[in-house]
Write a protein that holds these residues in place. Structure first.
Motif, mmCIF file in Angstrom:
data_model
loop_
_atom_site.group_PDB
_atom_site.id
_atom_site.type_symbol
_atom_site.label_atom_id
_atom_site.label_comp_id
_atom_site.label_asym_id
_atom_site.label_seq_id
_atom_site.Cartn_x
_atom_site.Cartn_y
_atom_site.Cartn_z
ATOM 1 N N GLN A 3 7.441 -61.067 -17.588
ATOM 2 C CA GLN A 3 6.541 -59.921 -17.674
ATOM 3 C C GLN A 3 6.041 -59.584 -16.280
ATOM 4 O O GLN A 3 5.725 -60.484 -15.499
ATOM 5 C CB GLN A 3 5.369 -60.236 -18.604
ATOM 6 N N VAL A 5 3.543 -57.072 -13.747
ATOM 7 C CA VAL A 5 2.353 -56.226 -13.657
ATOM 8 C C VAL A 5 2.144 -55.803 -12.208
ATOM 9 O O VAL A 5 1.903 -56.640 -11.337
ATOM 10 C CB VAL A 5 1.094 -56.953 -14.167
ATOM 11 N N TYR A 96 7.694 -48.790 -9.661
ATOM 12 C CA TYR A 96 7.906 -49.806 -10.681
ATOM 13 C C TYR A 96 8.487 -51.073 -10.066
ATOM 14 O O TYR A 96 9.358 -51.008 -9.190
ATOM 15 C CB TYR A 96 8.880 -49.315 -11.741
ATOM 16 N N TRP A 116 10.826 -54.659 -16.655
ATOM 17 C CA TRP A 116 10.119 -53.625 -15.908
ATOM 18 C C TRP A 116 8.609 -53.764 -16.088
ATOM 19 O O TRP A 116 8.129 -54.136 -17.158
ATOM 20 C CB TRP A 116 10.545 -52.238 -16.399
ATOM 21 N N GLN A 118 4.754 -51.687 -15.728
ATOM 22 C CA GLN A 118 4.252 -50.434 -16.297
ATOM 23 C C GLN A 118 4.149 -49.325 -15.250
ATOM 24 O O GLN A 118 3.984 -48.159 -15.598
ATOM 25 C CB GLN A 118 2.874 -50.659 -16.944
#
Length: 125
Positions: A3, A5, A96, A116, A118
């Motif tokens: 994940q 960010v 990104y 990817w 956000q």
């Protein structure tokens, strides 16, 4: 599974600098190829590859940012960075962070990356 960010976007005048960060979760994030892409206004279906860094430290840049942007990673912190200097209005985009277990190096194609973030807005005026 990873994940991502992003942070660090904002508004800046032409010639200024910004540093983007991308925090990656997962203990194996350091083994992934990671990259920065951007999506300019009016180009919702197209993400332009900006820079990529492989797990062995190999680096690739788009011609449009060579000499102005620097990609780096800190595997101990599971964080990817993009230092952007001498910013131009045409650098305005959503930026990104992306990751992939393996890519055909050097790859700045969005189709080669399957994780990817956000996105974070960068506006240069």
């Amino acid at each position: 599974h990873v994940q991502l960010v992003e942070s660090g976007g904002g508004s800046v005048q032409a010639g200024g600098s910004l540093r983007l960060s991308c925090a990656a979760s997962g203990s194996t994030a350091g083994s992934y190829c990671m990259a920065w892409f951007r999506q300019a206004p009016g180009k919702e279906k197209e993400r332009e590859g900006v820079a990529a860094i492989d797990s062995d430290g190999s680096i690739s840049y788009a011609d449009s940012v060579k000499g102005r942007f620097t990609i780096s990673r800190d595997n101990a912190k599971n964080t990817l960075y993009l230092q952007m200097n001498s910013l131009k209005p045409e650098d305005t985009a959503i930026y990104y962070c992306a990751a992939a277990r393996m890519v055909r190096w050097p790859s700045l194609s969005q189709h080669d990356y399957n994780y990817w973030g956000q996105g974070t807005q960068v506006t240069v005026s």
